[in-house]
Design an enzyme around this catalytic site. Structure first.
Site, mmCIF file in Angstrom:
data_model
loop_
_atom_site.group_PDB
_atom_site.id
_atom_site.type_symbol
_atom_site.label_atom_id
_atom_site.label_comp_id
_atom_site.label_asym_id
_atom_site.label_seq_id
_atom_site.Cartn_x
_atom_site.Cartn_y
_atom_site.Cartn_z
ATOM 1 N N ASP A 1 0.905 -1.076 -0.069
ATOM 2 C CA ASP A 1 -0.054 0.019 0.066
ATOM 3 C C ASP A 1 0.852 1.369 -0.131
ATOM 4 O OD1 ASP A 1 0.822 -0.470 2.587
ATOM 5 O OD2 ASP A 1 -1.197 -0.396 3.639
ATOM 6 N N ASP B 1 7.084 4.229 3.010
ATOM 7 C CA ASP B 1 7.039 5.417 4.126
ATOM 8 C C ASP B 1 8.550 5.413 4.502
ATOM 9 O OD1 ASP B 1 6.933 7.447 5.708
ATOM 10 O OD2 ASP B 1 5.284 6.244 7.269
ATOM 11 N N LYS C 1 5.043 8.407 0.382
ATOM 12 C CA LYS C 1 4.946 9.643 1.287
ATOM 13 C C LYS C 1 5.931 10.502 1.148
ATOM 14 C CE LYS C 1 1.928 8.056 5.185
ATOM 15 N NZ LYS C 1 1.627 7.923 6.506
ATOM 16 N N PHE D 1 -1.496 10.493 7.868
ATOM 17 C CA PHE D 1 -1.831 9.329 8.025
ATOM 18 C C PHE D 1 -3.127 9.109 7.314
ATOM 19 C CE2 PHE D 1 -2.916 5.294 9.960
ATOM 20 C CZ PHE D 1 -1.441 4.733 10.209
ATOM 21 N N VAL D 2 -3.004 8.106 6.243
ATOM 22 C CA VAL D 2 -4.373 7.769 5.621
ATOM 23 C C VAL D 2 -4.941 6.355 6.087
ATOM 24 C CG1 VAL D 2 -3.608 9.321 3.683
ATOM 25 C CG2 VAL D 2 -2.900 7.115 3.559
ATOM 26 N N ARG E 1 -10.410 -0.346 6.755
ATOM 27 C CA ARG E 1 -9.664 -0.769 5.382
ATOM 28 C C ARG E 1 -10.990 -0.864 4.256
ATOM 29 N NH1 ARG E 1 -4.668 -2.930 6.732
ATOM 30 N NH2 ARG E 1 -4.538 -3.934 8.809
HETATM 31 P P1 IMP Z 1 7.609 1.676 5.919
HETATM 32 O O1 IMP Z 1 7.853 0.300 6.284
HETATM 33 O O2 IMP Z 1 7.937 2.685 6.904
HETATM 34 O O3 IMP Z 1 7.808 1.953 4.565
HETATM 35 O O4 IMP Z 1 5.896 1.711 5.984
HETATM 36 C C1 IMP Z 1 5.052 1.062 5.220
HETATM 37 C C2 IMP Z 1 4.032 0.416 5.626
HETATM 38 O O5 IMP Z 1 3.506 1.054 6.883
HETATM 39 C C3 IMP Z 1 2.891 0.005 4.818
HETATM 40 O O6 IMP Z 1 2.869 -1.322 4.566
HETATM 41 C C4 IMP Z 1 1.843 0.531 5.649
HETATM 42 O O7 IMP Z 1 1.113 -0.659 6.118
HETATM 43 C C5 IMP Z 1 2.114 1.220 6.822
HETATM 44 N N1 IMP Z 1 1.739 2.664 6.701
HETATM 45 C C6 IMP Z 1 2.500 3.593 6.355
HETATM 46 N N2 IMP Z 1 1.855 4.986 6.446
HETATM 47 C C7 IMP Z 1 0.537 4.385 6.776
HETATM 48 C C8 IMP Z 1 -0.361 5.148 6.711
HETATM 49 O O8 IMP Z 1 -0.616 6.535 6.486
HETATM 50 N N3 IMP Z 1 -1.844 4.673 6.987
HETATM 51 C C9 IMP Z 1 -1.672 3.327 6.918
HETATM 52 N N4 IMP Z 1 -0.490 2.479 7.154
HETATM 53 C C10 IMP Z 1 0.529 3.004 6.995
HETATM 54 MG MG MG Z 2 1.775 -2.826 5.428
#
Ligand code: IMP
Ligand code: MG
Length: 177
Positions: free
Chosen positions: A100, A103, A131, A152-153, A165
């Site tokens: 999805d 970040d 993001k 945050f979404v 969801r």
């Molecule tokens: P990363 O590992 O920090 O890149 O984060 C990615 C994961 O964090 C994604 O797979 C999402 O499940 C979750 N995530 C990051 N930002 C959001 C948000 O704004 N809403 C919901 N889930 C998020």
């Molecule tokens: Mg995830």
């Protein structure tokens, strides 16, 4: 603790559908003549992947894997755990990870490492959203649906505390007054 609720629509369902169709075409072109194993990351990548693969006119297999990074009500990542490793034998196969959001990049990196260790022929990544902080840090995925600000979404597969969801649009979380 302040209540957080779904607020303003950031990406309406029609815009998502158009972009997903475009991504499907882009991915099909990139893998023309090759078979593909798609690995959606549960649970956030589920809805996106379900829509995406139906816009993907190529020979493909569907796997699934799960990574957890937001325990409970957290809205900041605290390191990732592989909850469910990929199931199919992907040795010498082309693999596309579908998630999805990009970040901090920890989720995609952890999964890419596993698949490379298992000797996939290639490992590429596709995310619906990237993001701002990821973009600024120079993090990228091979296929990106939308660049969004650091908010945050929820919705279209994405949750807060396992809720929302099922919302058909991507919606910004807001503080209840
Ligand atoms: P990363 O590992 O920090 O890149 O984060 C990615 C994961 O964090 C994604 O797979 C999402 O499940 C979750 N995530 C990051 N930002 C959001 C948000 O704004 N809403 C919901 N889930 C998020
Ligand atoms: Mg995830």
């Amino acid at each position: 603790m302040k209540k957080l609720l779904p607020g303003k629509v950031l990406l309406p369902r029609a815009a998502i559908a158009r972009r997903v169709a475009g991504l499907g075409q882009q991915i099909a072109d990139a893998y023309a003549g090759h078979e593909l194993v798609i690995v959606p990351l549960l649970t956030g990548g589920l809805i996106f992947a379900a829509d995406l693969i139906r816009r993907l006119p190529i020979k493909m297999r569907l796997d699934v894997a799960a990574v957890s990074s937001y325990p409970g009500r957290a809205i900041r990542s605290r390191g990732v755990t592989i909850v469910l490793p990929p199931q199919l034998n992907i040795r010498r196969r082309h693999v596309l990870i579908v998630d999805d959001i990009l970040d901090s990049g920890r989720t995609l990196t952890a999964m890419q490492n596993i698949l490379r260790r298992r000797q996939a022929a290639s490992v590429k990544t596709c995310v619906l959203l990237r993001k701002e902080q990821a973009r600024r840090a120079g993090l990228w995925a091979d296929f990106v649906g939308f660049d969004i600000p650091d908010v945050f979404v929820v919705g279209y597969g994405m949750d807060f505390n396992h809720l929302y969801r099922n919302l058909p649009d991507v919606v910004q979380l807001r503080t209840a007054r």
